[in-house]
Design an enzyme around this catalytic site. Structure first.
Site, PDB file in Angstrom:
ATOM      1  CG  HIS A  78      12.225   2.423  -0.656  1.00 34.50           C
ATOM      2  ND1 HIS A  78      11.438   1.151  -0.777  1.00 34.50           N
ATOM      3  CD2 HIS A  78      11.592   3.990  -1.385  1.00 34.50           C
ATOM      4  CE1 HIS A  78      10.352   2.239  -0.380  1.00 34.50           C
ATOM      5  NE2 HIS A  78      10.117   3.554  -0.427  1.00 34.50           N
ATOM      6  CG  ASP A 107      -9.257  -4.986 -25.873  1.00 31.54           C
ATOM      7  OD1 ASP A 107      -8.813  -4.223 -25.160  1.00 31.54           O
ATOM      8  OD2 ASP A 107      -8.986  -5.891 -26.308  1.00 31.54           O
ATOM      9  CD1 TRP A 143      13.254  10.859  -5.304  1.00 29.71           C
ATOM     10  CD2 TRP A 143      12.152  10.793  -6.920  1.00 29.71           C
ATOM     11  NE1 TRP A 143      11.914  11.629  -5.104  1.00 29.71           N
ATOM     12  CE2 TRP A 143      10.765  12.000  -6.707  1.00 29.71           C
ATOM     13  CE3 TRP A 143      11.324   9.872  -8.011  1.00 29.71           C
ATOM     14  CZ2 TRP A 143      10.224  12.308  -6.910  1.00 29.71           C
ATOM     15  CZ3 TRP A 143       9.716  10.860  -8.996  1.00 29.71           C
ATOM     16  CH2 TRP A 143       9.552  11.898  -8.446  1.00 29.71           C
ATOM     17  CB  SER A 170       6.221   1.993 -20.680  1.00 29.98           C
ATOM     18  OG  SER A 170       5.010   1.465 -19.948  1.00 29.98           O
ATOM     19  CB  SER A 171       3.781   6.531 -18.933  1.00 31.70           C
ATOM     20  OG  SER A 171       4.726   5.886 -17.057  1.00 31.70           O
ATOM     21  CG  HIS A 254       3.623  19.239  -7.704  1.00 34.67           C
ATOM     22  ND1 HIS A 254       3.928  18.991  -5.948  1.00 34.67           N
ATOM     23  CD2 HIS A 254       2.098  19.268  -7.006  1.00 34.67           C
ATOM     24  CE1 HIS A 254       2.833  19.010  -5.233  1.00 34.67           C
ATOM     25  NE2 HIS A 254       2.031  18.940  -5.489  1.00 34.67           N
ATOM     26  CD  GLU A 256       5.203  10.454 -11.618  1.00 34.09           C
ATOM     27  OE1 GLU A 256       4.634  10.443 -12.626  1.00 34.09           O
ATOM     28  OE2 GLU A 256       5.281   8.840 -10.826  1.00 34.09           O
ATOM     29  CE1 TYR A 258      -2.673  16.967  -6.114  1.00 35.12           C
ATOM     30  CE2 TYR A 258      -0.032  17.765  -6.618  1.00 35.12           C
ATOM     31  CZ  TYR A 258      -1.918  17.905  -6.013  1.00 35.12           C
ATOM     32  OH  TYR A 258      -1.291  18.221  -5.176  1.00 35.12           O
ATOM     33  CB  SER A 269     -15.591   8.461  -6.343  1.00 33.86           C
ATOM     34  OG  SER A 269     -14.501   9.530  -5.945  1.00 33.86           O
ATOM     35  CG  HIS A 303       5.078  23.070  -2.981  1.00 29.70           C
ATOM     36  ND1 HIS A 303       4.149  23.029  -3.162  1.00 29.70           N
ATOM     37  CD2 HIS A 303       6.121  22.220  -3.667  1.00 29.70           C
ATOM     38  CE1 HIS A 303       3.822  21.428  -3.532  1.00 29.70           C
ATOM     39  NE2 HIS A 303       4.553  21.290  -3.993  1.00 29.70           N
ATOM     40  CG  HIS A 304       8.478  20.097  -4.943  1.00 31.34           C
ATOM     41  ND1 HIS A 304       8.539  19.252  -3.941  1.00 31.34           N
ATOM     42  CD2 HIS A 304       7.808  19.796  -5.695  1.00 31.34           C
ATOM     43  CE1 HIS A 304       7.500  18.346  -4.618  1.00 31.34           C
ATOM     44  NE2 HIS A 304       6.735  18.796  -4.985  1.00 31.34           N
ATOM     45  CB  THR A 329      -7.296  18.287  -1.743  1.00 30.32           C
ATOM     46  OG1 THR A 329      -6.857  18.757  -2.430  1.00 30.32           O
ATOM     47  CG2 THR A 329      -8.146  17.188  -1.337  1.00 30.32           C
ATOM     48  CE  LYS A 332     -11.132  14.476  -6.747  1.00 27.90           C
ATOM     49  NZ  LYS A 332     -12.258  13.473  -6.302  1.00 27.90           N
ATOM     50  NE  ARG A 451      14.238  12.969   1.302  1.00 32.43           N
ATOM     51  CZ  ARG A 451      13.540  13.809   0.478  1.00 32.43           C
ATOM     52  NH1 ARG A 451      13.017  14.616   0.110  1.00 32.43           N
ATOM     53  NH2 ARG A 451      12.549  12.885  -0.346  1.00 32.43           N
TER      54      ARG A 451
END
Lengths: 535, 57
Positions: A78, A107, A143, A170-171, A254, A256, A258, A269, A303-304, A329, A332, A451
């Site tokens: 998932h 293009d 994951w 690809s990315s 991390h 990722e 963002y 915006s 922090h993870h 943040t 924003k 979890r």
């Protein structure tokens, strides 16, 4: 000069190829953008179906539908489907559609590379999904692919690693294309600080991607060599360090987060000023805040993993650097709110999703701050509180950002207006059920429910039932989106004006509706650019 | 697109906006592509080399 101009223009206005060739050999940014969006939609529904299995199993305590191995593979797949197959390709699709149109470019700079970037994806995900059918089942170690657990996967392990490599390639190729396009194909007069925020956030996202996707690729390559070639990078028995994998993974992981959210900042915006009929408050501050968030994302990764055991100084550093992210943040959120202040606000579907984003993403941000506090994190680590936190950031954050973008630009893409009532139903059902789904998970986490478990103690039953009902409702509500888009494309009311929304600004709204197959063969004038950039 | 698009931008640009020649745009495209690719390759190789060095100590 004039003859040359005509020759060029004629050549540029040929239409699309017919049949399958249009899509397989596609080099047009709109065609490729469409394919990305359709691909992302399919991945969302496959990943969503896996979420339904998870919520059905957790509806009540005890084992109901699937065995623990399948449950764990559902949580793992998932996440992979939603992150790499859903959100990232959706943003790339939107980038493909919008960046050339917003910059006044004809293009993307590297159209064949663009085609290649897209066509890698179906193979990557076919490979990943086919691992559901190999002996031992699909990857089930989460994951995050932490060793040594991930090394216990059966035949699915190399399939996982190779599919991650393909997605990463690809990315990276897609990001290189975005960077090259933005840096080189802006229309004359489109300076960096005239660019729309969506383009800015994507430029920063693309830099993040080329920096961190290779790190993930390196980490999984090392996993592969640990498994098959006798190295011991992460194997303690051979002198390796499993915790090192966690450091490397989160150095990717991390930023990722963002990568998934910054383009949503860009969309919001664009949408909020349009439906507030006011220029965006603090455009330059928004650009610098985005860049600050991107920079900070590189120095917060641990922090993870506060609970793995690290020196106090490191814990303090990562706690404080994480809290620093609240500053840009906050800038924003303040600027979006200030844009709304005394605006002439109307509540069309893109605006509804943008406003829900503003409120609900902020809730995800606040729970993120709670998780950043080291002693508190010892309590929250690996509980449903974390699940609630990142789903608030990713669903009413990233996914609502994607919905806002689709509802905002669909009239420009198709030249037709969608059914407003149905779209509002889609919004209200999504906004209500997303909270029913994820808010109770805060309570479950604080009460101690771990979890990634298929069964749980009976005291967690009630909120799990509520959460599952929310999940089923949210999942069903999403069926409206493809119907709304399909109905719009085939039988929507034609939009005659260039601007589908009266308050819209930007070069894409200076093009006819639907946007022509080749957008800006003749670059826009400086006056047009200045008008579009009235932030 | 490539060369063709770069020329289209140049030929059809409304006066009097100052803008780069197709050759200079092409140079820009190549340089940016190479730099972005090197960043990606650098991070990939760099991390693996770092881990190999760490493991060999």
């Amino acid at each position: 000069m004039a003859e040359h101009s005509h020759a060029t223009a004629d050549h540029d206005h040929h239409g699309p190829a017919h049949g399958w060739r249009r899509w397989v050999y596609a080099t047009n940014h709109k065609d490729i953008g469409t394919m990305y969006l359709i691909f992302a939609g399919i991945a969302f529904f496959i990943g969503g179906a896996m979420a339904m299995v998870i919520r059905a199993e957790l509806f009540q305590p005890g084992m109901q539908l699937v065995d623990p191995q399948v449950f764990n593979s559902m949580t793992t797949m998932h996440a992979l489907m939603m992150i790499f197959g859903g959100v990232m390709p959706a943003w790339t699709g939107l980038a493909n559609w919008m960046i050339p149109m917003q910059l006044g470019a004809p293009d993307m700079a590297l159209p064949r590379l663009n085609n290649f970037s897209f066509w890698i994806l179906p193979f990557a995900f076919t490979l990943l999904l086919s691992s559901l059918f190999v002996p031992g089942g699909a990857p089930a170690g989460g994951w995050t692919m932490y060793p040594p657990l991930v090394l216990q996967n059966g035949a699915s392990f190399p399939m996982l690693i190779f599919s991650i490599h393909l997605m990463g390639a690809s990315s990276i190729l897609g990001s290189i294309n975005v960077i090259v396009t933005i840096m080189n194909l802006r229309a004359p007069g489109m300076t960096l600080l005239r660019m729309p925020l969506f383009v800015w956030t994507w430029l920063i996202t693309a830099y993040l991607l080329i920096a961190v996707m290779p790190v993930l690729a390196g980490a999984v390559t090392m996993l592969l060599t640990d498994h098959y070639f006798g190295t011991t990078f992460f194997t303690a028995a051979g002198g390796g360090d499993p915790v090192m994998f966690q450091h490397i993974f989160w150095f990717f992981g991390h930023p990722e987060v963002y990568i998934l959210i910054l383009p949503a900042f860009g969309v919001v915006s664009e949408v909020i000023p349009t439906f507030s009929r006011k220029p965006l408050f603090g455009y330059e501050a928004m650009v610098y805040a985005t860049a600050s968030i991107a920079f900070l994302s590189f120095i917060v990764w641990a922090h993870h993993m506060f609970t793995v055991g690290m020196p106090l100084a490191a814990q303090l550093f990562f706690m404080l650097s994480t809290m620093l992210i609240a500053i840009p943040t906050g800038v924003k959120v303040f600027n979006w709110t200030a844009t709304l202040y005394r605006g002439s606000i109307s509540f069309e579907p893109p605006m509804l999703f943008a406003l829900a984003f503003l409120f609900l993403f902020t809730i995800g941000g606040f729970s993120g701050l709670m998780l950043a506090i080291v002693p508190a994190d010892y309590q929250y680590q690996d509980t449903y509180f974390v699940v609630a936190h990142f789903h608030y950031v990713l669903v009413p954050g990233s996914v609502f950002g994607i919905f806002a973008a689709v509802y905002y630009w669909l009239p420009k893409w198709s030249g037709k207006m969608y059914n407003m009532t149905l779209a509002k139903w889609h919004f209200w059902l999504s906004a209500i059920f997303v909270n029913v789904l994820f808010f109770p998970q805060h309570f479950l986490g604080l009460a101690g429910m771990p979890r990634r478990i298929p069964d749980y103690a009976v005291q967690f039953t009630d909120w799990n039932m509520v959460s599952s009902i929310g999940g089923f409702g949210f999942g069903l509500a999403q069926l409206l989106l493809p119907y709304i888009v399909w109905k719009c494309v085939y039988s929507g009311v034609p939009v005659k004006e260039k601007k589908a929304w009266e308050g819209a600004h930007g070069l894409e709204w200076e093009l006819p509706s639907p946007a022509p197959y080749h957008s800006w063969s003749t670059p826009p004038s400086d006056a047009l650019i200045a008008r579009g950039a009235s932030h | 697109m490539g060369t063709h698009t770069l020329e289209a931008i140049a030929v059809n640009a409304p006066e009097p906006v100052q803008q780069p020649s197709p050759a200079s745009r092409r140079r820009g495209v190549i340089i940016t592509t190479v730099v972005a690719s090197l960043i990606a390759i650098g991070f990939y190789v760099g991390f693996i080399v770092m881990m190999v060095l760490r493991a060999s100590h």
